[in-house]
Design a protein around this motif. Structure first.
Motif, PDB file in Angstrom:
ATOM      1  N   TRP A  47       0.749 -12.475  -0.748  1.00 34.54           N
ATOM      2  CA  TRP A  47       1.009 -11.853   0.549  1.00 34.54           C
ATOM      3  C   TRP A  47       2.372 -11.181   0.633  1.00 34.54           C
ATOM      4  O   TRP A  47       2.665 -10.482   1.615  1.00 34.54           O
ATOM      5  CB  TRP A  47       0.967 -12.936   1.639  1.00 34.54           C
ATOM      6  CG  TRP A  47       1.978 -14.027   1.381  1.00 34.54           C
ATOM      7  CD1 TRP A  47       1.816 -15.116   0.577  1.00 34.54           C
ATOM      8  CD2 TRP A  47       3.309 -14.100   1.885  1.00 34.54           C
ATOM      9  NE1 TRP A  47       2.963 -15.874   0.550  1.00 34.54           N
ATOM     10  CE2 TRP A  47       3.895 -15.268   1.343  1.00 34.54           C
ATOM     11  CE3 TRP A  47       4.066 -13.302   2.739  1.00 34.54           C
ATOM     12  CZ2 TRP A  47       5.207 -15.652   1.632  1.00 34.54           C
ATOM     13  CZ3 TRP A  47       5.374 -13.683   3.022  1.00 34.54           C
ATOM     14  CH2 TRP A  47       5.928 -14.848   2.477  1.00 34.54           C
ATOM     15  N   ARG A  91      -7.652  -9.157  10.775  1.00 37.39           N
ATOM     16  CA  ARG A  91      -6.812 -10.207  10.203  1.00 37.39           C
ATOM     17  C   ARG A  91      -7.580 -11.514  10.067  1.00 37.39           C
ATOM     18  O   ARG A  91      -7.547 -12.169   9.026  1.00 37.39           O
ATOM     19  CB  ARG A  91      -5.574 -10.427  11.075  1.00 37.39           C
ATOM     20  CG  ARG A  91      -4.755 -11.637  10.684  1.00 37.39           C
ATOM     21  CD  ARG A  91      -3.584 -11.878  11.613  1.00 37.39           C
ATOM     22  NE  ARG A  91      -2.453 -11.023  11.283  1.00 37.39           N
ATOM     23  CZ  ARG A  91      -1.199 -11.284  11.645  1.00 37.39           C
ATOM     24  NH1 ARG A  91      -0.924 -12.349  12.360  1.00 37.39           N
ATOM     25  NH2 ARG A  91      -0.213 -10.477  11.325  1.00 37.39           N
ATOM     26  N   LYS A  95      -6.847 -12.313   6.251  1.00 37.25           N
ATOM     27  CA  LYS A  95      -5.748 -11.735   5.492  1.00 37.25           C
ATOM     28  C   LYS A  95      -4.530 -11.575   6.390  1.00 37.25           C
ATOM     29  O   LYS A  95      -4.648 -11.433   7.605  1.00 37.25           O
ATOM     30  CB  LYS A  95      -6.146 -10.370   4.910  1.00 37.25           C
ATOM     31  CG  LYS A  95      -7.180 -10.441   3.803  1.00 37.25           C
ATOM     32  CD  LYS A  95      -7.385  -9.084   3.158  1.00 37.25           C
ATOM     33  CE  LYS A  95      -8.326  -9.141   1.983  1.00 37.25           C
ATOM     34  NZ  LYS A  95      -8.496  -7.813   1.337  1.00 37.25           N
ATOM     35  N   TYR A 152      -2.547  -9.404   7.770  1.00 39.38           N
ATOM     36  CA  TYR A 152      -2.479  -7.986   8.069  1.00 39.38           C
ATOM     37  C   TYR A 152      -1.399  -7.674   9.091  1.00 39.38           C
ATOM     38  O   TYR A 152      -1.181  -8.437  10.040  1.00 39.38           O
ATOM     39  CB  TYR A 152      -3.818  -7.510   8.657  1.00 39.38           C
ATOM     40  CG  TYR A 152      -4.899  -7.210   7.645  1.00 39.38           C
ATOM     41  CD1 TYR A 152      -4.604  -6.885   6.325  1.00 39.38           C
ATOM     42  CD2 TYR A 152      -6.243  -7.225   8.032  1.00 39.38           C
ATOM     43  CE1 TYR A 152      -5.603  -6.593   5.420  1.00 39.38           C
ATOM     44  CE2 TYR A 152      -7.249  -6.922   7.123  1.00 39.38           C
ATOM     45  CZ  TYR A 152      -6.921  -6.614   5.820  1.00 39.38           C
ATOM     46  OH  TYR A 152      -7.912  -6.307   4.920  1.00 39.38           O
ATOM     47  N   TRP A 153      -0.768  -6.495   8.922  1.00 43.04           N
ATOM     48  CA  TRP A 153       0.037  -5.905   9.967  1.00 43.04           C
ATOM     49  C   TRP A 153      -0.877  -5.063  10.864  1.00 43.04           C
ATOM     50  O   TRP A 153      -2.073  -4.907  10.587  1.00 43.04           O
ATOM     51  CB  TRP A 153       1.135  -5.039   9.350  1.00 43.04           C
ATOM     52  CG  TRP A 153       2.350  -5.815   8.926  1.00 43.04           C
ATOM     53  CD1 TRP A 153       2.781  -6.997   9.433  1.00 43.04           C
ATOM     54  CD2 TRP A 153       3.291  -5.451   7.898  1.00 43.04           C
ATOM     55  NE1 TRP A 153       3.932  -7.401   8.793  1.00 43.04           N
ATOM     56  CE2 TRP A 153       4.271  -6.476   7.850  1.00 43.04           C
ATOM     57  CE3 TRP A 153       3.404  -4.363   7.034  1.00 43.04           C
ATOM     58  CZ2 TRP A 153       5.352  -6.438   6.968  1.00 43.04           C
ATOM     59  CZ3 TRP A 153       4.479  -4.326   6.147  1.00 43.04           C
ATOM     60  CH2 TRP A 153       5.437  -5.349   6.123  1.00 43.04           C
ATOM     61  N   ASP A 161      -2.742  -2.280   9.150  1.00 41.49           N
ATOM     62  CA  ASP A 161      -3.738  -2.856   8.247  1.00 41.49           C
ATOM     63  C   ASP A 161      -5.008  -3.219   9.019  1.00 41.49           C
ATOM     64  O   ASP A 161      -6.131  -2.990   8.541  1.00 41.49           O
ATOM     65  CB  ASP A 161      -3.196  -4.127   7.586  1.00 41.49           C
ATOM     66  CG  ASP A 161      -1.993  -3.879   6.705  1.00 41.49           C
ATOM     67  OD1 ASP A 161      -1.951  -2.828   6.049  1.00 41.49           O
ATOM     68  OD2 ASP A 161      -1.101  -4.741   6.666  1.00 41.49           O
ATOM     69  N   ALA A 162      -4.838  -3.813  10.208  1.00 44.68           N
ATOM     70  CA  ALA A 162      -5.988  -4.225  11.009  1.00 44.68           C
ATOM     71  C   ALA A 162      -6.816  -3.017  11.438  1.00 44.68           C
ATOM     72  O   ALA A 162      -8.053  -3.055  11.425  1.00 44.68           O
ATOM     73  CB  ALA A 162      -5.519  -5.015  12.227  1.00 44.68           C
ATOM     74  N   SER A 221      -8.734  -1.768   8.558  1.00 45.57           N
ATOM     75  CA  SER A 221      -9.825  -2.691   8.276  1.00 45.57           C
ATOM     76  C   SER A 221     -11.031  -2.374   9.158  1.00 45.57           C
ATOM     77  O   SER A 221     -12.179  -2.376   8.689  1.00 45.57           O
ATOM     78  CB  SER A 221      -9.359  -4.132   8.516  1.00 45.57           C
ATOM     79  OG  SER A 221     -10.418  -5.041   8.386  1.00 45.57           O
TER      80      SER A 221
END
Length: 441
Positions: free
Chosen positions: A162, A405, A410, A412-413, A416-417, A420
């Motif tokens: 991570w 997340r 994961k 995630y920031w 990132d979310a 996703s």
């Protein structure tokens, strides 16, 4: 086609947006009475608080443009991040801001940094990585302590998957200069500037996503019947689906799957998933500014606060004129249970803020509010990867697409979310629009 999305956080809303762009309607079912997930913000007596500290520093131009449209404009701010250690204040990250800390400690940190040790690439866990990266004295004094407070586990229990840009390794010159020079602020950190909405708090960044989606709130999923492809809700209602995207916490999803037996290895792997919870203490203060830091980290083990943010520094709209606000985070999990009643945490936090000098006395506090957030951070422990390798194939066999997340489990920031959710929508779109395979002769 009936497309169902469980969870109206960033990933769920982003999935709905991308499906809509492809001409596909979806219903988003949210257990809470509002959309936004952790990106939700609310107002108390003129003070705005997010659900945990949120700022934007994404480099993704598409997301930045969407945030600007949605919020009506951001402020670009220079990050001021501090650290507190046994009565000393310094700038984050502390590895290049040792100046002013006890001389013996600084000397030992530098000597250890130059001592021979294995390369970080040889580390089998986070504890070994920290020692290999910074030297033993620094590792045990600072990140070891913070790991126990923030992640609620020992550093050796974490993997290194991570880390990414979150932990910075200084050069020898940077570490020595940081010990000799009183201020190297802004010269060594992945987050030098950040953006925040001028009005409406962080939730305004995702207003475009939330208001464009067909979100049905107060709809908690109790059973996901994958055999009949039906969602059963806590209110007794039921909804069929053809395609399902789930952003609900993965451990909760697996415990709510019905219609097929959940294999024993999958149930066992579910028990290996670890996530922290957090007690948020929101405090309104009748003084214009109580700290010069936007947020700061506490390295004392006898202080329950892991991180303190100052929302009123993000935008003038976050607090009434002449007032300010702070938000404290106190983490716990099954590995490190909370030691006091959450309702009493506010009193302890206020006492600690007086002790370190952020508050002068109790009379400055206009109000304090305690919120317990069950899902805070996904803990990437040593069993994380193996657990997911068992769980994901079963979920795929059930015809469920994971996102977010907690859906993907994961760390995630924000951006990132969102990505996703977009990926999940692309997968669903591909399955819906793929040409039918003709029957054989």
């Amino acid at each position: 086609m009936q497309i169902a999305i469980v969870g109206a956080g960033l990933a769920g809303l982003a999935a709905a947006q991308r499906l809509a762009a492809a001409g596909i309607d979806a219903n988003v079912y949210e257990a809470k009475p509002h959309w936004g997930g952790h990106a939700h913000s609310d107002e108390v007596d003129g003070f705005w608080f997010d659900e945990g500290p949120h700022v934007s520093f994404t480099g993704d131009a598409v997301i930045r443009e969407m945030f600007e449209r949605s919020s009506g404009g951001s402020g670009e701010l220079t990050a001021s991040i501090g650290c507190y250690f046994h009565g000393h204040w310094t700038t984050h990250p502390v590895q290049v801001h040792l100046h002013g800390l006890p001389a013996d400690l600084v000397a030992d940190c530098i000597l250890d940094f130059f001592a021979p040790r294995p390369a970080p690439t040889e580390a089998s866990n986070y504890a070994e990585w920290l020692v290999a990266t910074y030297g033993r004295t620094f590792a045990e004094t600072f990140p070891y302590v913070y790991t126990r407070k923030y992640w609620t586990v020992e550093p050796a229990q974490l993997s290194t998957d991570w880390i990414g840009p979150r932990m910075q390794r200084p050069s020898a010159r940077e570490m020595v200069l940081g010990a000799l020079t009183p201020d190297m602020a802004g010269t060594f950190h992945y987050l030098k500037t950040y953006r925040y909405p001028r009005a409406g708090a962080f939730r305004s960044y995702v207003r475009e996503l939330g208001e464009s989606a067909n979100v049905i709130v107060d709809k908690e999923v109790s059973i996901v019947d994958v055999a009949t492809r039906k969602l059963h809700f806590a209110d007794g209602s039921c909804q069929p689906y053809d395609q399902l995207i789930s952003t609900m916490p993965l451990d909760q999803l697996l415990r709510r799957i019905g219609g097929v037996p959940v294999p024993v290895p999958v149930r066992q792997a579910t028990d290996d998933l670890l996530c922290t919870s957090v007690v948020l203490v929101d405090i309104g203060i009748k003084r214009a500014e109580v700290t010069s830091y936007d947020w700061l980290y506490f390295y004392d083990e006898d202080i329950c606060i892991s991180r303190l943010s100052a929302p009123s520094r993000y935008a003038a709209s976050m607090a009434p004129a002449g007032c300010s606000s702070v938000q404290a985070e106190v983490y716990f999990s099954r590995e490190r249970p909370l030691r006091q009643d959450p309702a009493r945490t506010a009193d302890r936090v206020v006492g600690e803020l007086i002790r370190v000098g952020i508050l002068r006395d109790q009379s400055e506090v206009l109000f304090s509010r305690v919120r317990v957030i069950p899902y805070a951070n996904v803990v990437v422990n040593q069993r994380h990867a193996s657990a997911l390798s068992v769980i994901r194939p079963f979920v795929a066999e059930c015809g469920i697409t994971l996102a977010g997340r907690y859906g993907e489990w994961k760390y995630y920031w924000t951006d990132d979310a969102i990505h996703s959710g977009w990926r999940a929508a692309a997968g669903v779109t591909e399955r819906i629009t793929a040409p039918a395979v003709p029957d054989g002769p």
